[in-house]
Motif scaffolding. Structure first.
Motif, PDB file in Angstrom:
ATOM      1  N   ARG A  49       0.896  -1.156  -0.297  1.00 54.60           N
ATOM      2  CA  ARG A  49       0.051   0.152  -0.206  1.00 54.60           C
ATOM      3  C   ARG A  49       0.645   1.377  -0.446  1.00 54.60           C
ATOM      4  O   ARG A  49       0.414   2.143  -0.474  1.00 54.60           O
ATOM      5  CB  ARG A  49      -0.537   0.113   1.554  1.00 54.60           C
ATOM      6  N   TRP A  50       2.140   1.421   1.150  1.00 56.37           N
ATOM      7  CA  TRP A  50       3.174   2.373   1.227  1.00 56.37           C
ATOM      8  C   TRP A  50       4.039   2.389   0.550  1.00 56.37           C
ATOM      9  O   TRP A  50       5.164   2.234   0.857  1.00 56.37           O
ATOM     10  CB  TRP A  50       3.083   2.924   2.098  1.00 56.37           C
ATOM     11  N   GLN A  51       4.262   1.368  -1.405  1.00 55.76           N
ATOM     12  CA  GLN A  51       5.623   0.654  -0.703  1.00 55.76           C
ATOM     13  C   GLN A  51       6.631   1.752  -1.770  1.00 55.76           C
ATOM     14  O   GLN A  51       7.487   1.866  -1.437  1.00 55.76           O
ATOM     15  CB  GLN A  51       4.879   0.125  -2.232  1.00 55.76           C
ATOM     16  N   PHE A  52       6.145   2.454  -1.675  1.00 56.78           N
ATOM     17  CA  PHE A  52       6.976   3.766  -2.218  1.00 56.78           C
ATOM     18  C   PHE A  52       7.875   5.005  -1.605  1.00 56.78           C
ATOM     19  O   PHE A  52       8.883   4.566  -1.511  1.00 56.78           O
ATOM     20  CB  PHE A  52       6.268   4.515  -3.672  1.00 56.78           C
ATOM     21  N   LEU A  53       7.095   4.812  -0.322  1.00 60.25           N
ATOM     22  CA  LEU A  53       6.963   5.346   1.101  1.00 60.25           C
ATOM     23  C   LEU A  53       8.142   4.646   1.870  1.00 60.25           C
ATOM     24  O   LEU A  53       9.213   5.109   1.966  1.00 60.25           O
ATOM     25  CB  LEU A  53       6.096   5.550   1.662  1.00 60.25           C
ATOM     26  N   THR A  54       7.977   3.400   1.715  1.00 58.13           N
ATOM     27  CA  THR A  54       8.709   2.202   2.768  1.00 58.13           C
ATOM     28  C   THR A  54       9.766   1.708   1.983  1.00 58.13           C
ATOM     29  O   THR A  54      11.222   2.434   2.363  1.00 58.13           O
ATOM     30  CB  THR A  54       8.024   0.939   2.973  1.00 58.13           C
ATOM     31  N   PHE A  55       9.952   2.120   0.924  1.00 56.51           N
ATOM     32  CA  PHE A  55      11.400   1.811  -0.250  1.00 56.51           C
ATOM     33  C   PHE A  55      12.137   3.281  -0.478  1.00 56.51           C
ATOM     34  O   PHE A  55      13.444   3.065   0.348  1.00 56.51           O
ATOM     35  CB  PHE A  55      11.189   1.537  -2.058  1.00 56.51           C
ATOM     36  N   GLY A  56      11.239   3.931  -0.259  1.00 55.84           N
ATOM     37  CA  GLY A  56      11.878   4.885  -0.262  1.00 55.84           C
ATOM     38  C   GLY A  56      12.640   5.570   1.052  1.00 55.84           C
ATOM     39  O   GLY A  56      13.880   6.105   1.852  1.00 55.84           O
ATOM     40  N   VAL A  57      11.678   5.519   2.004  1.00 55.83           N
ATOM     41  CA  VAL A  57      12.673   5.159   3.918  1.00 55.83           C
ATOM     42  C   VAL A  57      13.758   4.217   3.927  1.00 55.83           C
ATOM     43  O   VAL A  57      15.014   5.511   4.459  1.00 55.83           O
ATOM     44  CB  VAL A  57      11.497   5.023   4.590  1.00 55.83           C
TER      45      VAL A  57
END
Length: 324
Positions: free
Chosen positions: A18-26
């Motif tokens: 669901r928040w794949q780009f956020l978690t990967f960016g973190v």
């Protein structure tokens, strides 16, 4: 029916993407910040890597770091560092300090005369003081240890890459090793941020983290491979979410039991292994996170070869001109 403890419900439907780009960016940001910290702030290298001599003192008198420093200031010593050591397992009258000194200019190592002078100065200050441990490492040996430590981590990562590639596919191998490198870099970054002592025991912890993390990742990848054969028409993203949820109970249970065991060691194990255990504690947390949010994301980005999927059945139009 017997009662059983469940940390995770039997059937979960968590959307890990669901928040794949956020978690990967973190994860990417944490890795970059960790590298910057190592390059700018640097690591608090232990005696294994920096070279010099570490002297452990014990006394029934409370450690006065200022008085220790004043007593040693009269001596011709180089790079003196004094640290009071606190541990819940110590007796009420057990006061411990750790003193690190470097070799003088032009010398390969700290001389026995310098060590004897230091002990004499502290004994004069506190007659009850003892010196239960003295460790010395020369600069040549410490340089070799740094190189061998880097080689050991690189060799372990390369071996894991080959193993996962042979057992699964190259996309799985890239995702797995990227997650492992992420775990190691962020863990080292935490040591640089808080200036925790970094020695050979921490390298051993990093290698252990590699083994723990790859085991967790391979379990999920193995279930994913089974689901690839079982659900041939399911989109890859949905299948990876299903796989993560199916193995979530095992992942959380393994991480929790390992964390609790390490926490007991961290509290009661003593200051000698505290750095190693802290690295392991953080490694369990970051390894579980990277398994769920780094390795799978990379595999999803790269895609998986599903060429063995059966061809679609012919449509009526394809046989429209065929005589009955």
């Amino acid at each position: 029916m017997a009662w059983r403890l469940k940390l995770v419900p039997t059937h979960t439907k968590i959307d890990f993407f669901r928040w794949q780009f956020l978690t990967f960016g973190v994860s990417v940001l944490a890795s970059v910040v960790s590298i910057i910290l190592v390059l700018t702030v640097g690591l608090n290298l232990g005696i294994d890597f920096k070279g010099g001599t570490t002297i452990r003192t014990e006394s029934t008198t409370v450690v006065d770091v200022g008085a220790y420093r004043e007593a040693l200031a009269k001596l011709d010593l180089s790079d003196v560092t004094i640290t009071e050591v606190n541990d819940p397992s110590f007796r009420a009258d057990q006061h411990v300090a750790q003193i690190r000194i470097g070799p003088k200019e032009g010398e390969e190592a700290v001389t026995p005369e310098s060590i004897a002078a230091l002990e004499a100065a502290l004994t004069q200050l506190d007659p009850a003081i003892t010196f239960p441990a003295v460790e010395s490492v020369g600069p040549k040996v410490s340089g070799e240890l740094i190189w061998k430590a880097l080689l050991s981590i690189a060799a372990a990562s390369a071996g894991i890459l080959v193993y996962v590639w042979m057992r699964f596919e190259w996309q799985f191998a890239v995702g797995c090793v990227a997650a492992l490198i992420h775990d190691v870099i962020v863990t080292v970054g935490v040591f640089a941020l808080f200036q925790l002592k970094f020695d050979l025991s921490i390298v051993a912890a990093l290698l252990t983290i590699l083994g723990y993390s790859v085991n967790d990742t391979v379990v999920i990848f193995d279930r994913l491979r089974e689901n690839l054969a079982k659900y041939k028409s399911m989109p890859l993203r949905e299948m990876m979410n299903l796989t993560a949820n199916e193995t979530l109970s095992r992942t959380i249970m393994t991480a929790t039991t390992t964390f609790l065991s390490l926490l007991v060691l961290f509290i009661f194990g003593g200051d000698v292994i505290r750095g190693f255990v802290f690295a392991m504690l953080f490694g369990v947390v970051i390894g579980t996170y990277s398994t769920l949010y780094v390795a799978k994301n990379i595999v999803l980005f790269l895609g998986v070869d599903r060429g063995d999927k059966p061809k679609k059945s012919a449509t009526p139009d394809e046989f429209a001109k065929v005589d009955a």
